[in-house]
Motif scaffolding. Structure first.
Motif, mmCIF file in Angstrom:
data_model
loop_
_atom_site.group_PDB
_atom_site.id
_atom_site.type_symbol
_atom_site.label_atom_id
_atom_site.label_comp_id
_atom_site.label_asym_id
_atom_site.label_seq_id
_atom_site.Cartn_x
_atom_site.Cartn_y
_atom_site.Cartn_z
ATOM 1 N N GLU A 197 -2.651 1.610 10.110
ATOM 2 C CA GLU A 197 -3.196 2.671 9.266
ATOM 3 C C GLU A 197 -2.465 3.989 9.483
ATOM 4 O O GLU A 197 -2.273 4.763 8.541
ATOM 5 C CB GLU A 197 -4.694 2.832 9.514
ATOM 6 N N ALA A 198 -2.038 4.250 10.708
ATOM 7 C CA ALA A 198 -1.287 5.471 10.979
ATOM 8 C C ALA A 198 0.006 5.489 10.172
ATOM 9 O O ALA A 198 0.360 6.517 9.550
ATOM 10 C CB ALA A 198 -0.984 5.594 12.469
ATOM 11 N N ALA A 199 0.727 4.377 10.158
ATOM 12 C CA ALA A 199 1.992 4.312 9.416
ATOM 13 C C ALA A 199 1.751 4.486 7.912
ATOM 14 O O ALA A 199 2.453 5.253 7.242
ATOM 15 C CB ALA A 199 2.693 2.987 9.697
ATOM 16 N N VAL A 200 0.774 3.768 7.387
ATOM 17 C CA VAL A 200 0.500 3.842 5.945
ATOM 18 C C VAL A 200 0.095 5.255 5.540
ATOM 19 O O VAL A 200 0.616 5.823 4.575
ATOM 20 C CB VAL A 200 -0.601 2.834 5.554
ATOM 21 N N ARG A 201 -0.832 5.847 6.277
ATOM 22 C CA ARG A 201 -1.332 7.167 5.882
ATOM 23 C C ARG A 201 -0.287 8.261 6.059
ATOM 24 O O ARG A 201 -0.281 9.252 5.313
ATOM 25 C CB ARG A 201 -2.617 7.492 6.649
ATOM 26 N N LEU A 202 0.598 8.127 7.024
ATOM 27 C CA LEU A 202 1.660 9.116 7.174
ATOM 28 C C LEU A 202 2.669 9.012 6.030
ATOM 29 O O LEU A 202 3.199 10.030 5.568
ATOM 30 C CB LEU A 202 2.345 8.959 8.527
ATOM 31 N N VAL A 203 2.945 7.803 5.561
ATOM 32 C CA VAL A 203 3.802 7.652 4.379
ATOM 33 C C VAL A 203 3.102 8.254 3.161
ATOM 34 O O VAL A 203 3.727 8.939 2.347
ATOM 35 C CB VAL A 203 4.161 6.174 4.149
ATOM 36 N N TRP A 204 1.801 8.001 3.021
ATOM 37 C CA TRP A 204 1.049 8.646 1.939
ATOM 38 C C TRP A 204 1.159 10.166 2.026
ATOM 39 O O TRP A 204 1.183 10.853 1.014
ATOM 40 C CB TRP A 204 -0.421 8.262 2.018
ATOM 41 N N LEU A 229 -7.596 0.533 2.609
ATOM 42 C CA LEU A 229 -6.334 1.145 2.228
ATOM 43 C C LEU A 229 -5.953 0.806 0.790
ATOM 44 O O LEU A 229 -5.303 1.615 0.112
ATOM 45 C CB LEU A 229 -5.224 0.703 3.178
ATOM 46 N N LEU A 230 -6.334 -0.365 0.317
ATOM 47 C CA LEU A 230 -6.021 -0.728 -1.068
ATOM 48 C C LEU A 230 -6.689 0.222 -2.052
ATOM 49 O O LEU A 230 -6.113 0.565 -3.095
ATOM 50 C CB LEU A 230 -6.454 -2.170 -1.339
ATOM 51 N N LEU A 246 1.476 8.928 -7.754
ATOM 52 C CA LEU A 246 2.340 9.755 -6.909
ATOM 53 C C LEU A 246 3.332 8.911 -6.130
ATOM 54 O O LEU A 246 4.503 9.292 -5.972
ATOM 55 C CB LEU A 246 1.490 10.578 -5.948
ATOM 56 N N LEU A 247 2.889 7.750 -5.650
ATOM 57 C CA LEU A 247 3.803 6.867 -4.925
ATOM 58 C C LEU A 247 4.904 6.345 -5.842
ATOM 59 O O LEU A 247 6.063 6.207 -5.429
ATOM 60 C CB LEU A 247 3.023 5.692 -4.321
ATOM 61 N N ALA A 248 4.550 6.062 -7.090
ATOM 62 C CA ALA A 248 5.539 5.571 -8.055
ATOM 63 C C ALA A 248 6.605 6.632 -8.317
ATOM 64 O O ALA A 248 7.801 6.328 -8.412
ATOM 65 C CB ALA A 248 4.847 5.167 -9.351
ATOM 66 N N VAL A 249 6.190 7.895 -8.415
ATOM 67 C CA VAL A 249 7.145 8.983 -8.614
ATOM 68 C C VAL A 249 8.078 9.090 -7.410
ATOM 69 O O VAL A 249 9.301 9.241 -7.551
ATOM 70 C CB VAL A 249 6.408 10.314 -8.852
ATOM 71 N N ARG A 250 7.518 9.023 -6.195
ATOM 72 C CA ARG A 250 8.348 9.068 -4.988
ATOM 73 C C ARG A 250 9.332 7.913 -4.950
ATOM 74 O O ARG A 250 10.496 8.070 -4.581
ATOM 75 C CB ARG A 250 7.472 9.029 -3.733
ATOM 76 N N GLU A 270 0.814 -1.224 0.000
ATOM 77 C CA GLU A 270 0.000 0.000 0.000
ATOM 78 C C GLU A 270 0.844 1.270 0.000
ATOM 79 O O GLU A 270 0.343 2.352 -0.328
ATOM 80 C CB GLU A 270 -0.938 -0.021 1.211
ATOM 81 N N THR A 271 2.124 1.153 0.382
ATOM 82 C CA THR A 271 3.031 2.306 0.370
ATOM 83 C C THR A 271 4.145 2.130 -0.665
ATOM 84 O O THR A 271 5.083 2.918 -0.692
ATOM 85 C CB THR A 271 3.655 2.519 1.754
ATOM 86 N N LEU A 272 4.025 1.109 -1.493
ATOM 87 C CA LEU A 272 4.998 0.820 -2.548
ATOM 88 C C LEU A 272 6.404 0.650 -1.981
ATOM 89 O O LEU A 272 7.381 1.123 -2.542
ATOM 90 C CB LEU A 272 4.972 1.921 -3.618
ATOM 91 N N TRP A 273 6.484 -0.007 -0.841
ATOM 92 C CA TRP A 273 7.759 -0.342 -0.210
ATOM 93 C C TRP A 273 8.620 0.905 0.008
ATOM 94 O O TRP A 273 9.801 0.937 -0.313
ATOM 95 C CB TRP A 273 8.502 -1.393 -1.024
ATOM 96 N N LEU A 274 8.009 1.928 0.604
ATOM 97 C CA LEU A 274 8.732 3.173 0.874
ATOM 98 C C LEU A 274 9.318 3.234 2.285
ATOM 99 O O LEU A 274 9.628 4.311 2.781
ATOM 100 C CB LEU A 274 7.817 4.374 0.625
ATOM 101 N N GLY A 275 9.434 2.063 2.960
ATOM 102 C CA GLY A 275 10.249 2.084 4.170
ATOM 103 C C GLY A 275 9.653 1.539 5.442
ATOM 104 O O GLY A 275 10.312 1.571 6.484
#
Length: 254
Positions: free
Chosen positions: A185-192, A233-234, A243-247, A146-151
Motif C-alpha cells: 500500500e505504501a508503494a501504490v499510494r506514493l505513486v498515486w 485500493l481498487l 489522472l493516472l491515465a494522463v500521467r 492500481e497504478t496503471l503500470w507506472l513503474g
C-alpha cells in the motif's frame, strides 16, 4: 563513517532473536545512522540491541510496549525521523533477508533523485520458497493495475528508500498500512501521490531454521489481509484513473 543528516536506515524488528544483531551490525558497516524499532518483541532482543547501542554511536533503538505490526513500527520511526529533520529512510527487514552491502547504492540513488521512491527488485536464489515467489506475482499484478503500470517492479520487497514526509502524511490519514499490508500500500499510494519510481536489483536470502531464520508470515491470514487491501485500493484506483491515465500518456511521450 560520517553520519548522514538526511538519510537513515530504519529496521522494524519483531521476535527475530540474536539474528537482528547480525542484521544491525551489517547495516552499520554500510551506513550511519541506523535505527531499530523493536515492535513489542518478547524474545529478549530489545535488551541485546540496547546493549549494542551503548557502544555503537550510529545506532538508536526504540522499544514499543506491544506488537503493533510492521507498518506501525515503521511509522513510529518515520515520525521521529521527521521531527529530527531526516528526509529519507531506507527500510530493511531484521531477519537477514536483505542485502546490507547495497544500502549505499540505494541511498545514492535516492540522493540523486530525492523525489523518487527507490524500490528493490528481488533476485531470488534457491533458498526462496516457490509458493512465496509465485504468490507475490499476484500482488504485483494488482499493484501495477492500481497504478496503471507506472513503474512498480515489485510491491512486496521491503528493501527500499522512502521520502519520509509524503509517506508519513499518507499514513497519518489512514488506519490501514499497519501490518503486512504496509509495503504494497505504501508503494501504490506514493505513486498515486505523484512520486516516480527507481527500481534496483537486490538479492533475497531466505535463511533456514538451522541458520537461525524466522518467519512471521501466515499464508491464510496475510493473504486475506492483502486481498482486503487490494479491494480498497481498487476503489481508489477507479477514482484516480483519469489522472493516472494522463500521467501514463506523459511518461510514454518522454
Amino acid at each position: 563513517m560520517k553520519a548522514s543528516r538526511t538519510h537513515l536506515v530504519l529496521i522494524p524488528s519483531y521476535d527475530t532473536g540474536p539474528l537482528v544483531l547480525r542484521t544491525v551490525r551489517d547495516a552499520l558497516a554500510h551506513w550511519n545512522p541506523v535505527w531499530v524499532v523493536v515492535d513489542g518483541s518478547t524474545d529478549g532482543s530489545a535488551a541485546l540491541l540496547e546493549e549494542l547501542a551503548r557502544t555503537e554511536v550510529g545506532l538508536r533503538v526504540f522499544v514499543l510496549p506491544e506488537n503493533r505490526g510492521k507498518g506501525a513500527a515503521v511509522l513510529h520511526g518515520l515520525l521521529e525521523a521527521r521531527r529530527q529533520g531526516f528526509t529519507h529512510a531506507l527500510t530493511m527487514d531484521a531477519d537477514g533477508q536483505h542485502p546490507a552491502p547495497l544500502i549505499e547504492t540505494f541511498m545514492e540513488a535516492s540522493q540523486r533523485q530525492p523525489g523518487s521512491l527507490v524500490l528493490g527488485r528481488p533476485v531470488f536464489d534457491a533458498s526462496a520458497p516457490l509458493l512465496r515467489v509465485r504468490g507475490r506475482k499476484v500482488s504485483n499484478w494488482w499493484a501495477n493495475l492500481e497504478t496503471l503500470w507506472l513503474g512498480i517492479d515489485d510491491s512486496l520487497y521491503g528493501f527500499r528508500v522512502y521520502p519520509i514526509a509524503p509517506l508519513a502524511n499518507i499514513m497519518e490519514r489512514t488506519v490501514w498500512m499497519r501490518r503486512f499490508d504496509f509495503d504494497v500500500e505504501a508503494a501504490v499510494r506514493l505513486v498515486w501521490r505523484g512520486l516516480s519510481v527507481v527500481n534496483i536489483d537486490a538479492p533475497v536470502k531466505y535463511l533456514g531454521k538451522d541458520e537461525g531464520g524466522v518467519s512471521h508470515f501466515r499464508y491464510v491470514r496475510d493473504n486475506a489481509l492483502l486481498a482486503w487491501m487490494h479491494s480498497r485500493l481498487l476503489i481508489g484506483f477507479v477514482v484516480r484513473l483519469p489522472l493516472l491515465a494522463v500521467r501514463k500518456l506523459r511518461v510514454g511521450r518522454r
